[in-house]
Design a protein around this motif. Structure first.
Motif, PDB file in Angstrom:
ATOM      1  N   LYS A   2      -3.357 -15.060  -1.574  1.00 27.72           N
ATOM      2  CA  LYS A   2      -2.719 -14.093  -2.462  1.00 27.72           C
ATOM      3  C   LYS A   2      -3.314 -14.161  -3.858  1.00 27.72           C
ATOM      4  O   LYS A   2      -3.549 -13.137  -4.492  1.00 27.72           O
ATOM      5  CB  LYS A   2      -1.225 -14.381  -2.557  1.00 27.72           C
ATOM      6  CG  LYS A   2      -0.355 -13.578  -1.666  1.00 27.72           C
ATOM      7  CD  LYS A   2       1.026 -14.131  -1.792  1.00 27.72           C
ATOM      8  CE  LYS A   2       2.080 -13.160  -2.053  1.00 27.72           C
ATOM      9  NZ  LYS A   2       3.410 -13.716  -2.081  1.00 27.72           N
ATOM     10  N   GLY A  54      -5.047  -0.544  -4.412  1.00 27.35           N
ATOM     11  CA  GLY A  54      -4.044  -0.384  -3.351  1.00 27.35           C
ATOM     12  C   GLY A  54      -3.308  -1.675  -3.080  1.00 27.35           C
ATOM     13  O   GLY A  54      -2.086  -1.690  -2.880  1.00 27.35           O
ATOM     14  N   TYR A  55      -4.038  -2.778  -3.117  1.00 30.87           N
ATOM     15  CA  TYR A  55      -3.395  -4.083  -2.959  1.00 30.87           C
ATOM     16  C   TYR A  55      -2.430  -4.336  -4.111  1.00 30.87           C
ATOM     17  O   TYR A  55      -1.318  -4.834  -3.903  1.00 30.87           O
ATOM     18  CB  TYR A  55      -4.449  -5.191  -2.896  1.00 30.87           C
ATOM     19  CG  TYR A  55      -3.844  -6.560  -2.862  1.00 30.87           C
ATOM     20  CD1 TYR A  55      -3.295  -7.047  -1.683  1.00 30.87           C
ATOM     21  CD2 TYR A  55      -3.792  -7.347  -3.991  1.00 30.87           C
ATOM     22  CE1 TYR A  55      -2.720  -8.308  -1.644  1.00 30.87           C
ATOM     23  CE2 TYR A  55      -3.219  -8.603  -3.964  1.00 30.87           C
ATOM     24  CZ  TYR A  55      -2.689  -9.078  -2.785  1.00 30.87           C
ATOM     25  OH  TYR A  55      -2.107 -10.308  -2.755  1.00 30.87           O
ATOM     26  N   MET A  57      -0.822  -2.140  -5.771  1.00 31.59           N
ATOM     27  CA  MET A  57       0.357  -1.294  -5.544  1.00 31.59           C
ATOM     28  C   MET A  57       1.355  -1.983  -4.617  1.00 31.59           C
ATOM     29  O   MET A  57       2.568  -1.884  -4.810  1.00 31.59           O
ATOM     30  CB  MET A  57      -0.058   0.048  -4.918  1.00 31.59           C
ATOM     31  CG  MET A  57      -0.751   0.985  -5.869  1.00 31.59           C
ATOM     32  SD  MET A  57      -1.441   2.433  -5.035  1.00 31.59           S
ATOM     33  CE  MET A  57      -0.035   3.061  -4.156  1.00 31.59           C
ATOM     34  N   LEU A  58       0.836  -2.656  -3.620  1.00 25.58           N
ATOM     35  CA  LEU A  58       1.705  -3.338  -2.666  1.00 25.58           C
ATOM     36  C   LEU A  58       2.345  -4.596  -3.254  1.00 25.58           C
ATOM     37  O   LEU A  58       3.457  -4.962  -2.896  1.00 25.58           O
ATOM     38  CB  LEU A  58       0.922  -3.717  -1.411  1.00 25.58           C
ATOM     39  CG  LEU A  58       0.419  -2.549  -0.563  1.00 25.58           C
ATOM     40  CD1 LEU A  58      -0.461  -3.069   0.560  1.00 25.58           C
ATOM     41  CD2 LEU A  58       1.584  -1.749  -0.014  1.00 25.58           C
ATOM     42  N   MET A  59       1.640  -5.246  -4.165  1.00 21.09           N
ATOM     43  CA  MET A  59       2.112  -6.527  -4.683  1.00 21.09           C
ATOM     44  C   MET A  59       3.115  -6.411  -5.823  1.00 21.09           C
ATOM     45  O   MET A  59       3.951  -7.285  -5.987  1.00 21.09           O
ATOM     46  CB  MET A  59       0.917  -7.380  -5.142  1.00 21.09           C
ATOM     47  CG  MET A  59       0.036  -7.834  -4.010  1.00 21.09           C
ATOM     48  SD  MET A  59       0.920  -8.644  -2.667  1.00 21.09           S
ATOM     49  CE  MET A  59       1.509 -10.108  -3.469  1.00 21.09           C
ATOM     50  N   SER A  66       3.621   0.658  -9.558  1.00 17.75           N
ATOM     51  CA  SER A  66       3.048   1.181  -8.313  1.00 17.75           C
ATOM     52  C   SER A  66       2.691   2.651  -8.448  1.00 17.75           C
ATOM     53  O   SER A  66       1.663   3.100  -7.941  1.00 17.75           O
ATOM     54  CB  SER A  66       4.024   0.988  -7.157  1.00 17.75           C
ATOM     55  OG  SER A  66       4.183  -0.372  -6.878  1.00 17.75           O
TER      56      SER A  66
END
Length: 178
Positions: A2, A54-55, A57-59, A66
């Motif tokens: 991560k 994009g990652y 946005m997810l995190m 986001s």
């Protein structure tokens, strides 16, 4: 894992910001060009940025972060698609292209013509940028010859009718002869 992904997200974000700042501050650099074939390196950077944004946005749990990242990602996706269409238009002159791409390229050629001084030659670095080649490409390489011939075919096909395109080809040919 991560932490590494988050680090890559930050690197992609910082790289994007640095590109914007560099284009604002060094827009008049002699090796920069308005008219060019988009390079594969540019696509790789854009796709990597899209992935890591994009990652991000997810995190991020905050909705507004986001949303902002999503808007930026959408713009990058559109930009990548547009550059892909421009590249296909320039590298395959026998295919019919979109009118808006042709108009865009004609405007870019007008800008390039307005910026250039008469009789001024191109540097090797500028020729590579116009042809969409990486900086380590040699003048006598097959890649350089192939891209140069493709640019000449665009001019000969009449798909991009601009008088300055002949001048660009002439200046690249001069660099190639040296």
């Amino acid at each position: 894992m991560k932490e590494l992904s988050f680090l890559m997200f930050l690197v992609a974000l910082l790289f994007g910001i640095s590109v914007i700042v560099r284009s604002i501050m060094y827009g008049k650099h002699p090796d920069s060009s308005y008219f060019y074939i988009p390079s594969q390196g540019m696509f790789n950077i854009i796709w990597g940025s899209i992935f890591y944004i994009g990652y991000g946005m997810l995190m991020y749990p905050e909705t507004w972060v986001s949303y902002v990242l999503g808007v930026g990602n959408g713009l990058l996706l559109f930009y990548a698609y547009f550059l892909l269409r421009v590249k296909k238009f320039l590298l395959s002159p026998e295919k019919k292209g979109a009118e808006y791409i042709r108009k865009y390229l004609l405007k870019q050629l007008d800008k390039e013509q307005g910026r250039e001084k008469k009789g001024e030659g191109y540097s090797y670095k500028k020729c590579l940028k116009i042809l969409g080649l990486p900086p380590y490409c040699e003048v006598d390489s097959q890649e350089f010859a192939t891209r140069f011939e493709q640019l000449k075919r665009v001019e000969e096909s009449g798909k991009l009718p601009h008088p300055y395109l002949k001048e660009i080809i002439k200046k690249i040919a001069e660099v190639r002869k040296k």
